[in-house]
Design a protein around this motif. Sequence first.
Motif, short mmCIF file in Angstrom:
data_model
loop_
_atom_site.label_atom_id
_atom_site.label_comp_id
_atom_site.label_asym_id
_atom_site.label_seq_id
_atom_site.Cartn_x
_atom_site.Cartn_y
_atom_site.Cartn_z
N ARG B 33 17.38 -3.40 1.19
CA ARG B 33 17.26 -2.25 2.09
C ARG B 33 16.47 -2.62 3.34
O ARG B 33 15.40 -3.19 3.26
CB ARG B 33 16.55 -1.10 1.37
N TYR B 34 17.06 -2.30 4.45
CA TYR B 34 16.36 -2.41 5.74
C TYR B 34 16.22 -1.00 6.30
O TYR B 34 17.13 -0.19 6.17
CB TYR B 34 17.17 -3.24 6.73
N GLN B 117 6.56 -1.06 2.66
CA GLN B 117 7.05 -0.66 1.34
C GLN B 117 8.43 -1.27 1.07
O GLN B 117 9.02 -1.01 0.03
CB GLN B 117 7.10 0.86 1.23
N HIS B 118 8.88 -2.04 2.04
CA HIS B 118 10.14 -2.76 1.86
C HIS B 118 9.83 -4.22 1.55
O HIS B 118 8.74 -4.71 1.85
CB HIS B 118 10.98 -2.70 3.13
N THR B 195 2.62 -3.51 -6.02
CA THR B 195 1.37 -2.77 -6.25
C THR B 195 1.22 -2.34 -7.71
O THR B 195 0.22 -1.72 -8.05
CB THR B 195 1.31 -1.51 -5.37
N ARG B 228 7.00 -2.31 -7.15
CA ARG B 228 6.83 -1.30 -6.11
C ARG B 228 6.01 -1.97 -5.01
O ARG B 228 4.92 -2.46 -5.27
CB ARG B 228 6.07 -0.07 -6.64
N ARG B 233 -3.10 1.81 -1.32
CA ARG B 233 -3.12 3.05 -0.51
C ARG B 233 -2.20 2.79 0.67
O ARG B 233 -2.60 2.18 1.66
CB ARG B 233 -4.54 3.35 -0.03
N GLN B 234 -0.97 3.27 0.51
CA GLN B 234 0.05 2.97 1.51
C GLN B 234 -0.37 3.43 2.90
O GLN B 234 -0.91 4.52 3.06
CB GLN B 234 1.37 3.65 1.14
N VAL B 235 -0.11 2.59 3.87
CA VAL B 235 -0.39 2.96 5.25
C VAL B 235 0.69 3.95 5.68
O VAL B 235 1.87 3.66 5.55
CB VAL B 235 -0.35 1.72 6.16
N ALA B 236 0.25 5.09 6.18
CA ALA B 236 1.22 6.14 6.49
C ALA B 236 1.62 6.09 7.97
O ALA B 236 1.59 7.11 8.66
CB ALA B 236 0.64 7.50 6.13
#
Lengths: 144, 299
Positions: B33-34, B117-118, B195, B228, B233-236
């Motif tokens: 996925r891109y 997240q990719h 993660t 995953r 703590r994902q950067v939003a």
Amino acid sequence: MDPTEFILPLVGILLIIGLVWLSGGRRTVKLTRESVKEALAAEGHDTVTVTVADDGHTALAWVEGQNTLAIVRSMGDHPAILVPGPDDIRGISIKGDPPRLLVRFRSYGQPPFAIILNDQESLDRWRKVLMLYGELAVRKDATA
Amino acid sequence: MILPDPVKLAIPAFLVLMIMELAVGYFRIRAVRYELKDTTASLIMGIGNLATGIPFLFLIFSLTAWLHQFRLFDIGYEWWAFVAIFFAQDLCYYWFHRLSHEHRLWWAAHINHHSSQHYNLSTALRQTWTGNIAGSFIVYLPLPLIGFTPQLIAFSMGISLVYQFWIHTEAVGRLPAPIEWFFNTPSHHRVHHATNPRYLDRNYAGILIIWDRLFGTFVPEDRAEPCRYGIVRQVATFNPIRIAFHEWVDMLRDARNAPDFRTAAGYLLRAPGWRPDGRGRTSAAIRAEASQGAIQDDT
């Protein structure tokens, strides 16, 4: 330094961005109660209450067991989850009509989070939770 | 001796491989996925890495050349020198990479590489803007003291960077066992970018996975537990400035607000997530919490 050395990488970057765009890379995940619960469950969080914004870009959830809030945002084609501690939140305010909840964070990696709570029921439900994270700056006209 | 720049030579291959990976995803041959904003952010981070690296190139090369005059051995450009630098540089990379995950000052410089997240080839280009400021190059300074020439060191670092490009993909599954045993592969590196608690801070290898096996940081990919990607703590945000500097800003704020010097030093030098009250969510704490949960589930 030969300036043409920069041309290939630049053309390449534009080509890749163009191809990603053409191949459907502009998709944005639309959050639903189910997708939010699923995403949180994948990270080991059981949720009891979920409120999703009408546009499907943001959601609030209450994590059972940990008694904590979870903030979910649509980040391209992924939901980005944040389970903040009380120290992570710089301020919460509810303003306007319909009431717009705004959460500001201490971390520079977390831009402010906004969600419109459409009805009084949602507002009341979340107010109790959000009080745990500090003072709520509430305008009277929004809560009357 | 003038050695070629492997990165410059590899740029056309990078582009061709990315186009091939995109095609693999588009035709659903594999779950690749891109996403437009994510890819754009990664590519901008890559350009920024090149731009911010230029002022430091001369400084670091000069430092390496200066140290080389105190060398223990005269290592020239015999064939065995290339073999020796390959292993020596890769060992240094392992420790550079491990320290970049275990100490917040260096993690602040490295975190951006993990912020997507990719997991695709564009993620490989999501490189640091601040690594040189953090001084992570010091891990490589024993190499000129041993006697490797600065040119040979630069060449081997280029080879390592080129190698690590192709392992950032979900398009390649498991490779034959001997390769998986000896080399860092897409499968091993997927674990590194994951993660999931059991995968956190594992598989630091550059080219050879044997260092992880040797130093006890190896974890194989488990098909039952898909990776995953991202950070705990994902950067939003897709904003490259925030991606590049968010951990620096947070770390310096924590240090500035610390009640004493010892705590401030802890915020800079201890593990990411560390807190003085012991309630910090470090990788070790997250792993321990997850194992405890698993034990309770079993009972």
